[in-house]
Structure formats: C-alpha cells, structure tokens
Design a protein around this motif. Sequence first.
Motif, mmCIF file in Angstrom:
data_model
loop_
_atom_site.group_PDB
_atom_site.id
_atom_site.type_symbol
_atom_site.label_atom_id
_atom_site.label_comp_id
_atom_site.label_asym_id
_atom_site.label_seq_id
_atom_site.Cartn_x
_atom_site.Cartn_y
_atom_site.Cartn_z
ATOM 1 N N CYS A 1 0.927 -1.245 -0.182
ATOM 2 C CA CYS A 1 0.134 0.007 -0.130
ATOM 3 C C CYS A 1 0.907 1.233 0.044
ATOM 4 C CB CYS A 1 -0.906 0.000 1.065
ATOM 5 S SG CYS A 1 -2.074 1.488 1.325
ATOM 6 N N CYS B 1 -0.085 3.331 3.582
ATOM 7 C CA CYS B 1 0.400 2.981 4.829
ATOM 8 C C CYS B 1 1.460 1.847 4.987
ATOM 9 C CB CYS B 1 -0.882 2.500 5.497
ATOM 10 S SG CYS B 1 -1.601 0.754 4.947
ATOM 11 N N CYS C 1 -6.417 -2.064 0.008
ATOM 12 C CA CYS C 1 -5.629 -2.317 1.572
ATOM 13 C C CYS C 1 -6.808 -2.373 2.450
ATOM 14 C CB CYS C 1 -4.769 -0.991 1.743
ATOM 15 S SG CYS C 1 -3.959 -1.223 3.316
ATOM 16 N N CYS D 1 -5.971 0.680 5.415
ATOM 17 C CA CYS D 1 -6.446 2.055 5.459
ATOM 18 C C CYS D 1 -7.660 2.403 4.272
ATOM 19 C CB CYS D 1 -5.101 3.052 5.089
ATOM 20 S SG CYS D 1 -4.687 2.838 3.085
#
Length: 145
Positions: free
Chosen positions: A32, A35, A46, A49
């Motif tokens: 990601c 994050c 993801c 997040c």
Amino acid sequence: MEFKDFSLFINQTKVARFAEELAAGKIMATICKKCRKKYYPPRADCSGCMGSEMEWKPLRGEGSLVTFTKIYVPPDHFAVQQPLMPFSSIQFEPCPIGIIEVEEGLRVMGWIPKVDLKKIRVGMKMKASPQILPNGKVTIILEPI
Ligand SMILES: [Zn+2]
C-alpha cells in the motif's frame, strides 16, 4: 458457473498481473502506497487504510519453512488434468505442501515435490519459485537452499 470453471475467471480480477508475472517467473506482492502494508497474495485494495493505490514488488522468495503437510486429495483444479497431482505420474500420489515466511514477513505457500517428507523440517531454508506444469498452468514450488 461450476467450480471447475473458476480458474478461467481468475485473470479478469484487479490482480491479474499476479498470474502474468508468475508465468514470467516472478512472485509478486503488493504494498500500500499510503500505509506501507504488504500483501501476499497481492491485493488491489488495502484492508488497513481502505486505499487502492498499490505498488507491485517482486519477492526474492527465500525464507524459513513455517509449516508443512502432505496432500492426499488433489485440489479440484488439478484433478481435471492428468496426472492428477503436479510432479507425479501416479494418480493421487501424495505430495508435500508447505508455507515459508520470506524476508518481507509475508508467507508463501507452495508444493515441495523434490524432498522426502521425512527430511522436511520446520525452520529449514527454502526458496519459492514459479513452475509451469505440463498442462500449462503455473504453480509455486519450494526447494531447500
Ligand atoms: Zn493501506
């Protein structure tokens, strides 16, 4: 849709690149961009997040064996073709399968076709590599390093 047709649709997902790269010899993960959470098998979205901006990264594929077992009944998608188990000329010949934890902290599952089950130990160093089967399908094998 019958289950046996499931594999026909895998390459139409948002992570179709995984299958393409695997056929080309690379085991890919996604990370990601927001994050930095890592995913194997790759994910397009993801769960950490809820972001959808992912970067693709090839795994070196080397790590320690976390667990293993022996498969006595082949997965359905392998049962359609002959032989029924990969790396075997005998139908239903049991084949070891294991999971390694690679440097990136991700876990990769694969067949262990070249090692006697009695010689397989948790913690042994192994490398995961893509392997193209005689029927053209791609799988992952684990070999000691
Ligand atoms: Zn994220």
